[in-house]
Every structure is written in C-alpha cells, then in structure tokens.
Design a protein around this motif. Sequence first.
Motif, PDB file in Angstrom:
ATOM      1  N   ALA A   1      -0.441  -5.943   2.703  1.00 46.09           N
ATOM      2  CA  ALA A   1       0.136  -5.902   1.245  1.00 46.09           C
ATOM      3  C   ALA A   1       0.421  -6.824   0.570  1.00 46.09           C
ATOM      4  O   ALA A   1       0.597  -7.692   1.118  1.00 46.09           O
ATOM      5  CB  ALA A   1       1.194  -4.434   1.339  1.00 46.09           C
TER       6      ALA A   1
ATOM      7  N   THR B   1      -3.194  -3.489  -0.723  1.00 48.33           N
ATOM      8  CA  THR B   1      -2.377  -2.572  -1.421  1.00 48.33           C
ATOM      9  C   THR B   1      -1.097  -3.355  -1.970  1.00 48.33           C
ATOM     10  O   THR B   1      -0.560  -4.265  -1.489  1.00 48.33           O
ATOM     11  CB  THR B   1      -1.713  -1.561  -0.292  1.00 48.33           C
ATOM     12  N   SER B   2      -0.900  -2.811  -3.382  1.00 40.39           N
ATOM     13  CA  SER B   2       0.028  -3.887  -4.083  1.00 40.39           C
ATOM     14  C   SER B   2       1.250  -2.823  -4.416  1.00 40.39           C
ATOM     15  O   SER B   2       1.090  -1.766  -4.878  1.00 40.39           O
ATOM     16  CB  SER B   2      -0.673  -4.067  -5.234  1.00 40.39           C
TER      17      SER B   2
ATOM     18  N   PRO C   1      -5.210   0.221  -4.258  1.00 42.05           N
ATOM     19  CA  PRO C   1      -3.992   1.104  -4.106  1.00 42.05           C
ATOM     20  C   PRO C   1      -2.921   0.365  -4.485  1.00 42.05           C
ATOM     21  O   PRO C   1      -2.420  -0.636  -4.177  1.00 42.05           O
ATOM     22  CB  PRO C   1      -3.853   1.721  -2.716  1.00 42.05           C
TER      23      PRO C   1
ATOM     24  N   THR D   1       5.818   2.708   3.816  1.00 47.08           N
ATOM     25  CA  THR D   1       4.404   1.838   3.634  1.00 47.08           C
ATOM     26  C   THR D   1       3.891   0.967   4.678  1.00 47.08           C
ATOM     27  O   THR D   1       3.075   1.179   5.324  1.00 47.08           O
ATOM     28  CB  THR D   1       4.286   1.181   2.449  1.00 47.08           C
TER      29      THR D   1
END
Length: 265
Positions: free
Chosen positions: A152, A199-200, A227, A263
Amino acid sequence: MSTPSVQQLRERLQNISMNSPVYPFTGEITNAFNLDKQFVNMNARLYQPEGLLKETTLVFFHGGGFVAGSIDSHDNLCRMLSQKVGCKVLSIEYPLAPEHKSDMVINSCYKALCFIHRYESKLAVIGDSAGANIATVCALLDKEVNQLELQAQILINPIIDMVNPGKYLNFRDAYIHDPNDLKNTLYSPLYAQLENMPTSIIVLNNEDSLFEQGQLYSEKLQLAKVPVIAKTFNGGHLGSHLVDLDEQSQKPIAWLINTLQHTLN
C-alpha cells in the motif's frame, strides 16, 4: 500568517518535538538501524511493538517541506502507528534540501527501500506532506519494475503537484531548482501514468492549500483502477500537528489507524 524560512521551520519542528510528551510505547525501538554504509548519511529508526499483529512493515517518510524534519520530529507519530496498528514502522531520515538535490533525495529513498526489502518482505510506504510525495514517487518508480511489491501507499496531506505547491512555494524552490522539472513525475506524480499503483490510503483536509491536488490525485488513481480509500477532514494542513499529536490531528489519525488495522496484512 507568512510561510517560515527553512531555518525557522527546522527550529520550529525541533522545538515542538522536544517539548511534546513522549507517546508511551511497549516494544523495542532501535536507533542503531542506520543506512550510512549504503547511502548518503541516511539514518533510520525501527519500531517493533510487543505483540506484533501485522506482517507488513510501514516505511515512514516524514513531512517538513523537503527542507526540515527528522526521525526525531515524527517520533511520536511513528510510536502511535506502530503501537496501535500492531506493525513494525521504519522511519527514514532522508537528505534535506537545499543542501541536497531533489534527484539525489528520491534516488536515495528508493535505494533505501530496496535495501530494507532484503530484510522485510512485505512493505508499505507512508508519509505526510513532503514525505507523502516521496512515498508515492517511490511507489511510481517501483511499479515499473515491481521489485518491492508494495502492499500500500499511505498519503497524509500529500504534495502532488510542484507546479502549484500551495503556500509552500519557497520550500518547493529550495527542493527543485530547474523550472523545467516542475512537471517531472519524479517530483509531480500528478502527471504520471498511475495504472498498477498499490492500494492507496489518502488523508486530506479541506482547508489545506494542497487539498485540491490531493483530491485530484485520488480521482486519477481511481480512474486508473487503483483501489483507493480516501477520507477528507475539516481543517488545515496537519503538518506540525502530527509532531505533537494535538487535537487537530486526533480524528484523522484515529481514522487512519482504524483503516490500517483492517487493511494491512
């Protein structure tokens, strides 16, 4: 309020951090973990909480307009993230402008990530303000080779567009000396192709002069099928509020911690 000079900002962050109560941390903090032998005078600090819950290590790049900040200035934030999320946090003390050129800063930070990846298999990059810029630029560099397989990127009030740096014009000019580089994606990731970015997770504040570019970046990431988990809070740039963890930072950081808990692997 006028923007402080480089020296004033350095002194301000140092004074705030020195006078802030230390956030309680149960675990091990290692100051001897440094990257001096591999890179240009880059120190690091590793936080490993008791009762490690996550496999992913957060690699943290501090804010400070590219010209200020250190592993000491953002010590409390790293303590809190590590303790509350249950993950290792590795805080990087990267070279600062104007003493160091922008390309050297970025290259050193990415090389540091590659070095860290030898020992930590799962990494995510995180930063606030200028540190968020460095974090997402490193993610951009890596998506071309996918060496790190970043889990991420976590961006807090990111500086994304050097053409329009909000109220941080003098800090930008200390960091980037050639006007032809303002749209270079090594410094302005807003102009990059964003497909296959990790993923951000993005934290924005609606009274921040960087809010619109952060919002646009979030939208461009989503258009690129990345995402995105984004949240906007009331108030201005968090900046030094992340140093002493004052009231203005509490809601954004609480949301971020909860998001990371759910997450990260």
